[in-house]
Design an enzyme around this catalytic site. Structure first.
Site, PDB file in Angstrom:
ATOM      1  CB  SER A  74      -0.966  -0.003   1.254  1.00 13.57           C
ATOM      2  OG  SER A  74       0.122   0.268   2.326  1.00 13.57           O
ATOM      3  CE  LYS A  75      -2.520   6.758  -1.883  1.00 11.92           C
ATOM      4  NZ  LYS A  75      -3.718   6.919  -1.178  1.00 11.92           N
ATOM      5  NE  ARG A  76       0.820   0.287   6.082  1.00 14.05           N
ATOM      6  CZ  ARG A  76       1.603  -0.965   6.686  1.00 14.05           C
ATOM      7  NH1 ARG A  76       2.717  -0.747   6.895  1.00 14.05           N
ATOM      8  NH2 ARG A  76       1.163  -2.153   6.326  1.00 14.05           N
ATOM      9  CG  HIS A  77       4.423  -1.124   1.676  1.00 10.80           C
ATOM     10  ND1 HIS A  77       3.113  -1.387   1.854  1.00 10.80           N
ATOM     11  CD2 HIS A  77       5.056  -1.711   3.070  1.00 10.80           C
ATOM     12  CE1 HIS A  77       3.025  -2.368   2.801  1.00 10.80           C
ATOM     13  NE2 HIS A  77       4.063  -2.553   3.360  1.00 10.80           N
ATOM     14  N   GLY A  78       5.588   3.118  -0.053  1.00 10.69           N
ATOM     15  CA  GLY A  78       6.121   3.870  -1.174  1.00 10.69           C
ATOM     16  C   GLY A  78       5.056   3.938  -2.369  1.00 10.69           C
TER      17      GLY A  78
END
Ligand code: GLU
Length: 464
Positions: free
Chosen positions: A239-243
């Site tokens: 998800s977004k928090r991984h990049g």
């Protein structure tokens, strides 16, 4: 054997996600491998969440990756009549019914089930409702079999069994006439003759419901293949928090589409130890048998490595074109495309992304760079002043510079001044590029050109 027909069926509710892109790729590759057909279908029946921008973003992402489609984009909103006809057919055959339960009523029952620790499930109140109530708009529900099992023969997961008792009487058309996902997807896949449904395994629980619908219509089942999700380094779903997760964000970060394609295919599919594949090889070698059962973990370093491989392989002229927008973003304008290709040649070996390359290229365009202090202290010492002046004198006496004569000049000065060739080379390097590390100094000088070299050298000498 008859032709295989595959499809990619994104819902246009956001950008093209790299997980979606991998699904698209697997479908596309199998279609191309088998000489089949690849259809792009836009599942835009979610009126609230579907947007035109998202459709454009998906098409843009597919095009950038080089995934062409043979048919479409087909929009589900253009097929409303087909869904209605299919729902009516199930009604006629007593395989579906009108449901007049209100959302409030359904919610209340759901809450009660939760309180009583039962799995919420439609209770079948309207199951016998085969006629319309004047003045009210009903939903249409599928009368799902309540007994027995539904078996999903999955090409990746193996056989998965589901208890029919677990399955709801699914709403197939809402009271506003819009179809639900499980229904429209079956009607579309069946009427488009889809032979293989390859999609993310987040859909695996939908598939038995879809199989029941195929059975109700008497349509042959396609082959199903559910691909494991892509995970982040912490093993949570990417998800977004991984990049960045949007395909186009990777374009903006300076990745080449071939590298991202290669990376995404390998993330879930393997062919021995081979890591780097041309598109042609991927098409030749791709098969579902070699798609793994376990989830792939997204590894940005590996993507960087692959991107570096593709950058090194690419023609400088092609890279120059691709690099242009990244330079423009920094306000850098090349003297000519040929000049830029020469620059690219000197940076290909050392850049992992086009962003990095544009950054490294800066000194060719401008002389207002920050000089690395450590490099300056180490290589631009007063003792080098005379050798540098000598070099400047030599340069002034020639009209143009080429690598060979520059090297001769360095050698001659080093011998005359009894210094190492490296000392003068490093001093010139720092003066011209601001750094102790750069592409080959003779190439750098040739590309900068005599006048620019003179200008930068003169400035450096003045400071000594
Ligand atoms: N529109 C669905 C999605 O984007 C398609 C799933 C499928 O391929 O059946 O998840």
């Amino acid at each position: 054997m008859s032709q295989v027909i595959l499809r990619f069926a994104p819902s246009p509710t956001g950008f093209l996600h790299i997980g979606g892109a991998r699904t698209a790729l697997f479908n596309w590759l199998l279609a191309r491998n088998q000489g089949g057909k690849f259809i792009l279908r836009i599942e835009d029946t979610d009126q609230v969440r579907s947007t035109k921008e998202s459709i454009d973003a998906i098409l843009e992402g597919m095009t950038w990756l080089g995934l062409d489609w043979d048919e479409g984009p087909v929009y589900q909103t253009d097929r409303m009549e087909i869904y209605r006809e299919h729902a009516e057919r199930l009604l006629r055959e007593n395989k579906a019914y009108y449901c007049y339960c209100t959302p409030e009523e359904l919610e209340e029952k759901r809450q009660r089930a939760l309180q009583e620790k039962r799995k919420p499930k439609y209770d079948g109140k309207c199951r016998a409702q085969q006629s319309l109530v004047p003045g009210r708009s009903p939903a249409i529900r599928f009368k799902a079999p309540q007994e027995g099992k539904t078996v999903l023969p999955d090409l990746i997961k193996g056989t998965v069994e589901f208890d029919n008792a677990e399955m709801d009487d699914l709403v197939i058309l809402r009271s506003d006439g819009w179809p639900t996902y499980n229904f429209s997807v079956v009607v579309d896949d069946a009427t488009m003759g889809i032979t293989h449904v390859i999609r993310g395994d987040d859909h695996v629980n939908n598939t038995p419901r879809q199989i029941l619908l195929y059975r109700a219509f008497g349509y042959p089942l396609p082959k199903f293949a559910h691909v494991p999700m892509i995970l982040g380094a912490d093993k949570a779903r990417l998800s977004k928090r991984h990049g960045a997760t949007s395909v186009m964000a990777y374009k903006d970060m300076g990745y080449l589409p071939q590298a991202l394609v290669n990376y995404l295919v390998r993330l879930g599919w393997s062919y021995g130890d081979q890591e780097v594949f041309t598109m042609k090889e991927l098409i030749q070698k791709f098969s579902l048998e070699n798609v793994g059962k376990s989830a792939g973990v997204f590894n940005p370093e590996k993507l960087n490595w692959l991107n570096g491989v593709y950058i090194r392989q690419e023609k400088p002229e092609t890279l120059a074109e691709l690099l242009l927008p990244f330079l423009e973003k920094q306000g850098l304008k090349p003297r000519s495309m040929d000049w830029l290709a020469q620059i690219v040649k000197t940076l290909q070996e050392r850049s992992k992304t086009l962003v990095e390359m544009a950054d490294m290229a800066k000194f060719y365009f401008r002389d207002d760079f920050q000089v690395d202090e450590k490099a300056e202290k180490k290589h631009l010492l007063p003792a080098i002043k005379e050798p540098l002046e000598m070099f400047l004198g030599r340069l002034e006496s020639v009209a143009e510079v080429d690598e060979k004569s520059l090297e001769e000049m360095f050698k001659e000065i080093a011998a005359r001044k009894n210094i190492k060739l490296g000392s003068i080379a490093q001093a010139v390097r720092v003066a011209l590029t601001g750094k102790a590390v750069s592409p080959g100094i003779y190439e750098v000088m040739r590309i900068l050109g005599r006048d620019e070299v003179l200008k930068r050298l003169g400035r450096a000498i003045k400071k000594l």
